[in-house]
Design an enzyme around this catalytic site. Structure first.
Site, PDB file in Angstrom:
ATOM      1  N   LYS A  99      70.052  34.065  -2.870  1.00 16.63           N
ATOM      2  CA  LYS A  99      71.469  34.055  -2.524  1.00 16.63           C
ATOM      3  C   LYS A  99      72.115  32.891  -3.248  1.00 16.63           C
ATOM      4  CE  LYS A  99      74.530  34.142   1.525  1.00 16.63           C
ATOM      5  NZ  LYS A  99      74.548  34.202   3.011  1.00 16.63           N
ATOM      6  N   ASP A 144      75.926  39.159  14.377  1.00 13.96           N
ATOM      7  CA  ASP A 144      76.439  40.078  13.356  1.00 13.96           C
ATOM      8  C   ASP A 144      75.410  41.169  13.071  1.00 13.96           C
ATOM      9  OD1 ASP A 144      78.386  41.075  11.683  1.00 13.96           O
ATOM     10  OD2 ASP A 144      77.827  39.829   9.969  1.00 13.96           O
ATOM     11  N   VAL A 190      73.771  38.014  -4.218  1.00 17.23           N
ATOM     12  CA  VAL A 190      72.325  38.023  -4.022  1.00 17.23           C
ATOM     13  C   VAL A 190      71.681  38.713  -5.215  1.00 17.23           C
ATOM     14  CG1 VAL A 190      70.410  38.757  -2.563  1.00 17.23           C
ATOM     15  CG2 VAL A 190      72.579  38.041  -1.523  1.00 17.23           C
TER      16      VAL A 190
END
Length: 365
Positions: free
Chosen positions: A77, A172, A55
């Site tokens: 990204k 996550d 990134v």
């Protein structure tokens, strides 16, 4: 109960040499390096590196199909196509789809566009200028105050509620995936939707794929049994709240690099142990906050509050804390007022007594 401090916790870093995206970029010719990107953006610096991506912070220098203006700083990204397996392709596609779906949500990470050339895929997103929770917590000298921790977790739950309403679970949630959009750290947003679960209308309530980060995984994922993904998100929020208040992870941490024994030990703690909520810093945490933590970290997924229920609980806690503060201030003012009255009366009596004695002495003469 073992616990792992997040102070100075190592960042997730790729193997020596950097991510495939960075190694590929370094080895390519200047003309080929970021071919689709360099016509529209100037890359300024590396922000982070992952398994197959890097990134970068960049600035817009040319027009594209995006409506964003020139000179805007963005995060890009960059994913290398070389070595990208089917799982990585699915994760990248899933992330882009979710970012597009959430484009109208003010609490969500803003997605700009996707560019592509023969070597890379570029996902252009909003720049999170304030850094992530892990970085902030690692460099802080103390844990978050209770009000600040509750504010951050409430914002996380607000973002999760928007996801869950669309049948999407993040899967996550962790300190690294919660970022501040601004330098003042007033706006909190979630990042990294590559592992999210998207439930089709009328689809199965349960998920079966174990995924996420071990230290934030609920018991159901550790035991490899079907689980409700939204309930898994609630558990991970509990881990984040615990870390913000104590600067420690409730069950410790481990990664595959630490070996099977470390991972098994972490799993046993998650399944069998309860985190410490007494002594030390916990003596300063209100009981209502501990109750919220205990609910979020319930071993039974159905006992955990949903994102919206957690928001309601936090709002009640904050309101009660405000009432307690106001009552405390009122009590302090009453005490100070009473002390002033006592001092005034005492001083008056002393003055009167003094004058009477003087008059008596003068009369006696």
């Amino acid at each position: 109960m073992a616990a792992s401090s997040v102070r100075g916790a190592p960042r997730s870093m790729p193997p020596t040499g950097g991510s495939p995206a960075r190694r590929s970029a370094a080895g390519s010719s200047p003309g080929a390096r970021f071919r689709a990107l360099r016509r529209h953006y100037t890359v300024l610096e590396t922000l982070s590196e992952g398994g197959n991506s890097t990134v970068y912070r960049a600035i817009r220098c040319g027009s594209t199909d995006s409506a964003s203006g020139l000179g805007e700083e963005v995060a890009i990204k960059v994913v290398a196509k070389t070595g990208m397996n089917e799982g990585a392709r699915v994760a990248l596609a899933r992330e882009v789809v979710v970012l597009r779906q959430l484009a109208s949500e003010s609490t969500s990470l803003r997605y700009n566009e996707v560019l592509e050339d023969s070597l890379y895929v570029y996902v252009v997103m909003e720049l999170m200028a304030g850094g992530d929770l892990l970085g902030v917590l690692s460099h802080a000298r103390t844990a978050f105050s209770t009000p600040d921790a509750l504010r951050v977790v409430r914002d996380i739950c607000t973002s999760l509620a928007a996801l869950h309403d669309r049948g999407i679970a993040h899967r996550d949630i962790k300190l690294e995936n919660v970022m501040f959009a601004d330098h003042d750290r007033t706006v909190v947003k979630l990042i990294d939707f590559g592992l999210c679960h998207r439930r089709r209308p009328g689809g199965d309530l349960l998920a079966r794929q174990p995924c996420g980060t071990a230290a934030y995984s609920p018991p159901q994922i550790v035991m490899r049994v079907p689980y409700v993904p939204e309930e898994g998100d609630s558990w991970s929020v509990g881990v984040v709240l615990y870390a913000l208040l104590s600067r420690r992870l409730p069950f410790g941490s481990a990664s595959p690099a630490d070996g099977g024994h470390a991972m098994e030990a972490l799993g046993r703690r998650i399944v069998d142990s309860s985190p410490t909520l007494h002594g030390g810093v916990w003596d300063q945490v209100p009981f209502a906050v501990k109750d919220l933590l205990s609910a979020l970290l319930s071993k039974n997924g159905s006992d955990r509050p949903s994102a919206r229920e957690a928001i309601e609980m936090i709002d009640d806690i904050v309101a009660n804390l405000a009432e307690d503060d106001e009552a405390g201030r009122d009590a302090d003012e009453l005490i100070l007022g009473a002390q002033a009255v006592v001092q005034s009366l005492t001083g008056s009596r002393r003055g009167t007594s003094g004058r009477s004695s003087g008059t008596a002495r003068r009369c006696s003469r």
